[in-house]
Design a protein around this motif. Sequence first.
Motif, short mmCIF file in Angstrom:
data_model
loop_
_atom_site.label_atom_id
_atom_site.label_comp_id
_atom_site.label_asym_id
_atom_site.label_seq_id
_atom_site.Cartn_x
_atom_site.Cartn_y
_atom_site.Cartn_z
N GLY A 103 1.12 -0.95 -0.07
CA GLY A 103 0.17 -0.52 -0.08
C GLY A 103 1.21 1.14 -0.11
N LYS A 104 0.65 2.15 0.45
CA LYS A 104 1.08 3.51 0.21
C LYS A 104 1.76 3.62 1.80
CE LYS A 104 -2.93 6.38 1.78
NZ LYS A 104 -4.05 7.20 1.48
N ARG A 105 1.22 3.03 2.37
CA ARG A 105 2.45 3.91 3.80
C ARG A 105 3.39 1.91 4.19
NH1 ARG A 105 -2.21 5.64 5.32
NH2 ARG A 105 -3.37 3.39 5.88
N GLU A 106 3.92 1.83 2.73
CA GLU A 106 4.61 0.68 3.41
C GLU A 106 6.00 0.60 3.94
OE1 GLU A 106 6.96 -2.56 0.26
OE2 GLU A 106 5.88 -1.11 -0.47
N GLY A 107 6.39 0.43 4.20
CA GLY A 107 7.77 0.43 5.31
C GLY A 107 7.32 0.86 6.70
N ALA A 108 8.80 1.06 7.45
CA ALA A 108 8.05 1.39 9.18
C ALA A 108 8.20 2.60 9.37
CB ALA A 108 9.46 0.40 9.54
N PRO A 109 7.87 2.96 10.81
CA PRO A 109 7.61 4.55 10.83
C PRO A 109 9.17 4.65 11.65
CG PRO A 109 6.82 2.59 12.62
CD PRO A 109 6.47 2.05 12.25
N VAL A 110 8.85 6.21 12.01
CA VAL A 110 10.34 7.08 12.48
C VAL A 110 9.53 7.46 13.35
CG1 VAL A 110 11.61 8.64 11.54
CG2 VAL A 110 11.22 6.93 9.90
N LEU A 111 9.98 7.82 14.41
CA LEU A 111 9.17 9.10 15.76
C LEU A 111 10.23 9.89 16.01
CD1 LEU A 111 7.82 5.91 15.59
CD2 LEU A 111 8.38 6.57 18.32
N GLY A 112 9.65 10.60 16.00
CA GLY A 112 11.16 11.31 16.04
C GLY A 112 11.44 11.58 17.79
N ASP A 113 11.76 12.78 18.45
CA ASP A 113 12.81 13.45 20.04
C ASP A 113 10.70 13.34 21.10
OD1 ASP A 113 14.64 12.59 19.27
OD2 ASP A 113 14.84 15.37 19.19
N ASN A 114 11.36 12.50 22.23
CA ASN A 114 10.19 12.67 22.73
C ASN A 114 8.97 12.69 22.87
OD1 ASN A 114 11.81 14.15 24.67
ND2 ASN A 114 11.92 16.28 23.79
N VAL A 115 9.03 11.00 22.02
CA VAL A 115 7.54 10.50 22.34
C VAL A 115 7.24 10.07 22.57
CG1 VAL A 115 6.27 9.30 20.23
CG2 VAL A 115 8.39 11.45 19.87
N TRP A 116 5.82 9.70 23.50
CA TRP A 116 5.38 8.56 24.78
C TRP A 116 4.48 7.72 23.69
CZ3 TRP A 116 1.39 7.75 27.49
CH2 TRP A 116 1.22 6.56 28.46
N VAL A 117 5.12 6.62 23.90
CA VAL A 117 4.30 5.42 23.23
C VAL A 117 3.22 4.91 24.46
CG1 VAL A 117 3.74 3.70 21.56
CG2 VAL A 117 5.27 5.66 21.26
N GLY A 118 2.03 4.79 23.94
CA GLY A 118 0.98 4.31 25.09
C GLY A 118 1.31 2.80 24.86
N THR A 119 0.89 2.38 26.33
CA THR A 119 0.26 1.35 26.71
C THR A 119 -0.92 0.28 25.88
OG1 THR A 119 0.18 0.85 28.90
CG2 THR A 119 -0.18 -0.83 28.23
N ASN A 120 -0.72 -1.10 24.66
CA ASN A 120 -1.21 -1.61 23.90
C ASN A 120 -1.21 -1.07 22.22
OD1 ASN A 120 -1.12 -3.93 25.52
ND2 ASN A 120 -3.01 -3.21 26.46
N VAL A 122 -0.27 0.61 18.82
CA VAL A 122 -0.16 0.28 17.29
C VAL A 122 0.54 1.65 16.99
CG1 VAL A 122 -0.42 -0.77 15.24
CG2 VAL A 122 -1.39 -1.72 17.82
N VAL A 123 1.13 1.73 16.22
CA VAL A 123 1.89 2.60 15.65
C VAL A 123 3.24 1.48 14.24
CG1 VAL A 123 3.81 4.51 14.95
CG2 VAL A 123 2.69 3.79 16.95
N VAL A 124 1.85 1.63 13.09
CA VAL A 124 2.28 1.45 11.82
C VAL A 124 2.54 1.62 10.70
CG1 VAL A 124 -0.20 0.30 11.72
CG2 VAL A 124 2.14 -0.39 10.73
N GLY A 125 3.53 1.48 9.41
CA GLY A 125 3.58 1.80 8.00
C GLY A 125 4.55 3.21 8.22
N ASN A 126 4.68 3.27 7.25
CA ASN A 126 5.90 4.47 6.70
C ASN A 126 5.14 5.48 7.11
OD1 ASN A 126 7.97 5.82 5.98
ND2 ASN A 126 7.44 5.10 3.49
N ILE A 127 5.22 6.11 8.56
CA ILE A 127 4.75 7.56 8.61
C ILE A 127 5.44 7.77 9.58
CG2 ILE A 127 2.08 6.40 8.64
CD1 ILE A 127 2.09 6.31 12.15
#
Length: 173
Positions: A103-120, A122-127
């Motif tokens: 699909g159009k988001r084929e790939g893995a995510p890029v997270l910036g600085d100071n990111v908090w990812v909560g319990t359970n 899901v962050v998915v795709g080339n975003i």
Amino acid sequence: MNKLFLYDYYRMTGKKWGVKGFFLLLLRYDLRYLYLIRQRKTKLRTFFALRAARKYGLEILSDNIGPGLYIGHAHNINVNPSTIIGKNCNLNKGCTLGKENRGKREGAPVLGDNVWVGTNSVVVGNIHIGNDVLIAPNAYVNFDVPEHSIVLGNPGKIIKRDNATDGYITNGV
């Protein structure tokens, strides 16, 4: 001692490395796992990483992780090896940073600085997730998120807020 691990150790404990740090490294599996993933790739590292994946569900083998990674409640955390994570990032129990295979988001995510990812969550795709972003527990994110934002729910809803991670990101490096 690996400099990146020392930053991670400070984020996890709030203390500088010393004699007590050595004993904490022996006692706490989350610190041992961070020490392991900060080492250069060898067959021994791969063996212990696979063992930790079976025992604790920790699958964080990306070499693109910035300084100051914090693993909260270290169980069932999955990070695709292609994912890029900025500095001072928190990953909590059950979160997934995954790759989309088509699909159009084929790939893995890029997270910036100071990111908090909560319990359970899901962050998915080339975003791209901007700096100072809080991804709430159980959120599903498959779209770009601007800086200074909070993402809630499934489907994700963006709420703009200055200092979105204030109080969540502690002991920054």
